[in-house]
Write a protein that holds these residues in place. Sequence first.
Motif, mmCIF file in Angstrom:
data_model
loop_
_atom_site.group_PDB
_atom_site.id
_atom_site.type_symbol
_atom_site.label_atom_id
_atom_site.label_comp_id
_atom_site.label_asym_id
_atom_site.label_seq_id
_atom_site.Cartn_x
_atom_site.Cartn_y
_atom_site.Cartn_z
ATOM 1 N N UNK A 1 -2.607 -6.911 -4.180
ATOM 2 C CA UNK A 1 -1.470 -6.558 -5.412
ATOM 3 C C UNK A 1 -1.428 -6.282 -6.145
ATOM 4 N N UNK A 2 -2.300 -7.382 -7.007
ATOM 5 C CA UNK A 2 -2.728 -7.116 -8.757
ATOM 6 C C UNK A 2 -3.971 -6.066 -8.702
ATOM 7 N N UNK A 3 -4.451 -5.083 -7.284
ATOM 8 C CA UNK A 3 -5.116 -3.836 -7.494
ATOM 9 C C UNK A 3 -6.670 -4.040 -8.138
ATOM 10 N N UNK A 4 -6.497 -5.830 -8.220
ATOM 11 C CA UNK A 4 -8.157 -6.164 -8.224
ATOM 12 C C UNK A 4 -9.075 -5.964 -6.833
ATOM 13 N N UNK A 5 -9.103 -6.163 -5.876
ATOM 14 C CA UNK A 5 -9.733 -6.206 -4.743
ATOM 15 C C UNK A 5 -10.422 -4.486 -4.874
ATOM 16 N N UNK B 1 -1.851 1.892 -3.670
ATOM 17 C CA UNK B 1 -2.862 1.482 -3.596
ATOM 18 C C UNK B 1 -3.723 2.287 -2.701
ATOM 19 N N UNK B 2 -5.115 1.899 -3.438
ATOM 20 C CA UNK B 2 -6.456 2.832 -2.076
ATOM 21 C C UNK B 2 -6.161 1.020 -1.027
ATOM 22 N N UNK B 3 -6.888 2.053 0.179
ATOM 23 C CA UNK B 3 -6.129 1.055 1.261
ATOM 24 C C UNK B 3 -7.495 0.547 1.463
ATOM 25 N N UNK C 1 -11.611 -0.136 -16.668
ATOM 26 C CA UNK C 1 -10.088 -1.487 -16.205
ATOM 27 C C UNK C 1 -9.959 -0.081 -14.668
ATOM 28 N N UNK C 2 -9.685 -0.452 -13.543
ATOM 29 C CA UNK C 2 -9.065 -0.083 -12.031
ATOM 30 C C UNK C 2 -7.587 0.440 -12.914
ATOM 31 N N UNK C 3 -7.481 2.038 -12.532
ATOM 32 C CA UNK C 3 -5.724 2.226 -13.930
ATOM 33 C C UNK C 3 -5.070 1.165 -12.232
ATOM 34 N N UNK C 4 -5.127 1.222 -10.935
ATOM 35 C CA UNK C 4 -4.082 0.969 -9.943
ATOM 36 C C UNK C 4 -4.076 -1.266 -10.570
ATOM 37 N N UNK D 1 1.272 -0.837 -0.026
ATOM 38 C CA UNK D 1 -0.423 0.180 0.300
ATOM 39 C C UNK D 1 0.879 1.665 -0.416
ATOM 40 N N UNK D 2 1.609 0.902 1.045
ATOM 41 C CA UNK D 2 2.299 2.777 1.203
ATOM 42 C C UNK D 2 3.638 2.688 -0.570
ATOM 43 N N UNK D 3 4.506 1.622 -0.497
ATOM 44 C CA UNK D 3 4.970 1.697 -2.175
ATOM 45 C C UNK D 3 4.340 1.999 -3.403
#
Lengths: 322, 182, 394, 172
Positions: free
Chosen positions: D93-97, A288-290, D1-4, A283-285
């Motif tokens: 970590x994949x930004x899919x949550x 990401x949205x928490x 798609x989520x940009x993250x 999240x920090x690096x």
Amino acid sequence: MNPQLVEITHGRTNPGIDPVLHAWGWEVPVYLFLGGLVAGVMVLLAALELKRRAKATTPAGQAMPFVAIGLISLGMGALFLDLAHKVHVYRFYLSFEATSPMSWGAWILMIVYPVLLLQGLGGLSDGARGWLRAKVGGLGTLLDRVQAFADAKRRPILWTSMAVGAGLGVYTGLLLGTLSARLLWNSAVMGPLFLASGVSTGAALLLCVKLDHEAHHTLVRWDTLAIGVELALLAVLLLGLVTGGSAQQVAADTLLGGRYTPYFWSLVVVGGLAVPLVLNVVEMRRGLRPTLLTPALVLIGGFALRTLVVAAGQYTSFGLMP
Amino acid sequence: MSKTSRRYAMVMDTKKCVGCNACVLACKAENNVPEGFCRDWIVEEVRGTFPKLQAEIRSERCNHCGDPPCVDACPTGASHIAEGGVVLVTHDKCTGCKACIASCPYDARFVHPEGYVDKCTFCLHRVQKGQLPACVTVCPTRSLHFGDLNDPDSDVSRLLATRKWKVQHPEAGTDPHVFFLV
Amino acid sequence: MNGLFPLYQKGAFEYPVAMALATLLGLGFGFALERGGFGSARRLAAQFYGTDMRVLKVMFSAIVTATVGLGIFGGLGVVDLGALQIPGTWWWPQIVGGFVLGAGFIVSGYCPGTAVVATASGNLDGIVSLVGVMFGALLFGALWPVLEGFYQSGEAGVVTLNGMLGVPWAVVAAGVVAMAVGAFLFGEWVERLLAKKGGTEAPDVDPRTRNRVFAGFGVAAALGLAALAVTPAAIAPPAPSPVAQWDAETLADALVRDPGSVYLVDLRDAAACGKDRIAGALCLPEGEEPGAFFATLPPTRTLVVYGASDLADAPADARRFTGKVAVLTGGHAAFHSDILTPPPAPTEATPRTLADFERKQALYAWFTGAEAAPPPVMPTRKAVTRKTKKGGGC
Amino acid sequence: MNPQERPLWNPYVAGAFLGLVLLATYLLMGFGLGSSAAVTRVAVAGAHAVAPAAIENNGYLGAYVSSGAPILEDWMVFEVIGVFLGGLLGAYTGGRLKKGVDRGPRIGVGGRLGLALAGGVLMGFAARLARGCTSGQALTGGAALAVGSWVFMFAVFAGGYALAPLVRRQWR
């Protein structure tokens, strides 16, 4: 050829003691968890304000000291339920026993309330003060005086809160750590370990509520740090037991190769510490949205740690040792 | 000799004990110990390598430690050291927090159904009247001895001076005052 | 073929540690499923509309990797393939169950494992699907009286492809690799075809990575076959359950220390068994087929069988026992001469011979009830400390 | 798609990684992975808390409680805890949550959840009948070259393809 055989037939069947000690059930872990949680909240809220030199901006942030009062009351309620002679609860406050951590704890808890109250009242916004002033009615002048005091002495109050919080956190561990009859508990690491766990669960609780972005960011960093410290202290505790005598190894086995092993590793080490650590770092690096799941895991892990340590410690009586 | 200079102790002869449980029953009768609880108990221990085995029978109870962790742990002062080094619980001060139970390496304490923590008192009420503890009086093999360690002529002092003995869990550092002749 | 692995079956650690390891292995499992795209129902369902063959690709790649890996390590003798717990075969329940599960898969969009991953990804439908699985399992329990017969039907025991074909594991593994690669290429062809028809783009697969993975599978399959060549002993298909040989003293020791660790079965006829069997032995039940009898014993203990004298190997019936099987060397006669007759006094008095004599004497006394019998039996694990409740006292 | 969001792994790479996890499980434990048994245990534990007698007297479910050990103290249950944590780790970590309901464009949330529940019931039932699900039978048994598991796997695909046209509206 055959290893030494020891068979002990015991005639004693005292309830709560035999076959293994189970004097403390769910109430004490609940209390230790909530105590640690509140300790963490006190330390973190005070540290956050001292660091930023600014009060909490969101309503949730301002409400947290009062929420903490509720939580510590719940914890004390659990402790009260555990007492075998509830009517005698006032006896805690008729004496002070310097050698008894529980006595220390009883008195620390009495300090926690006013400190949290002052911390909370001093941190309220003007709007909230007005609302509160309208609610208290006849006690308005008293409230004004207390509030004036809380504002004037804001920094000393915050430092006190931090110290009392740290004391509360360490005490929840020392309560077990000083009981030398239970080998798993009898370690000086127990105090700092429970403080670290308290800080990380406290941070997790604060991360569940709406705070401003900067506060959130700082708390994630501190949470990560606390989890790292907690992992290290756990390692120290277990290494100390593993490298100790045969009795210490029996104690270590309750967590490393016995009844409580699967829960310890899955709920505490992996689920409660390692995975949240990774999620926090990511999240920090990556900005990401928490997610609420990270603090949820930390809270579950913190509660599991208290429950397992209390249960496993009672399992490691002197009498059970070879 | 003044009261304060006394140090009561018990000596238990494992060579004589047959594990008849008379001490346990006498204690229950004397002290009104509730059903299902006990202040003293019998332990049978078998050690060794098959087929060379050694058995030992002990009558155990609170060790009335010189450095009692239960007294240290008590938050209200209910657990205290009374006359002659006997560790007692003041029922009216006890909250039943169970810290003393958790602190005892001998698991000698239990929660009385009436809400206080209970344990062996060395039958101090009898001792003060010049009698012996109930368990000692009934032992049919005379394997239990009670007396003042500070009196070199007492039963217990002479036995400890002449026989080989041990205490339970000396590693706990509690200075226990129940001795086992071996 | 007695490798070091699988560690748990070889007694390297206890069940609580195994459960702790389970979390770590599950972590890898869940991570792999998520990265494979199995956290999304729509992506999983696409498999059955031919537009994205991810399920096929991920699942077959996984099967190929594990099978070939087991083939290599089994061939090298590192892992004891005979100790693996291989699911048994029950033809009808597995065919019907598979079909219904497939139907449930496309209706719910998940299978039970991927539903857990979907839940972790925040998909509400994942946890709803899991709740459904729970109800389904309870429903099965409720319908058990009518289903029991079908559940047990078509039982074929543990049947493996390698056992059925009579060839080593690695050979089948190589065949599976060939088949899987064929299936992958077919799947990609279908994806392209449907994409063209629908006017969309086929799922993007980096051909270089794909070819590298395929090459890796090929090399691993070849390695498995090569392992067979360097360890000729491994050519034979693994025995379903290795049979140990126990001498009389090992058996006697086991019976004294922990009678609950063995089933001792007398294979002689009922008359001989009824007249004079080893203490604690079971006779074969009359009128029951022996194989069926052995199959009813739970595999938690070691099955020890003996005849009148030497049995070279356990009879085929005893192989239906799913746990460990052992044969008493020398049979009933050996037990009689080694344990039930007084041991001869040692000719020279070294500490070793004396200890040996003492042990034999104790076993003799224990089984015959002769004088100087040792104290009663007690378990002798390392530092066993037990508190047992006893009547009286308090 | 989520940009993250980050792309998924190449399916063959993900499969090979999954295969290595499965191989490690076999090397360590001697048995493979699974999931439906753990979900069943949770269901049995819950039902046992509500109606202990009904579960204990059940010819099939009674086996889960007869040993007297805690129902949830089982290898598979801890494995599935791991699956959840692994899935969370992967998804985050994949930004899919993200909280939501995964559904096709032509079906409402209620309909989708209803079908998810219905399909779950079918799977829970079928997994008990076949002694395992796609994880425990098809994947794990398949890798162990068990004939029944391969038969099961083909039956799963057959069932999926057979019903796919009927529920097409849900997905496409």
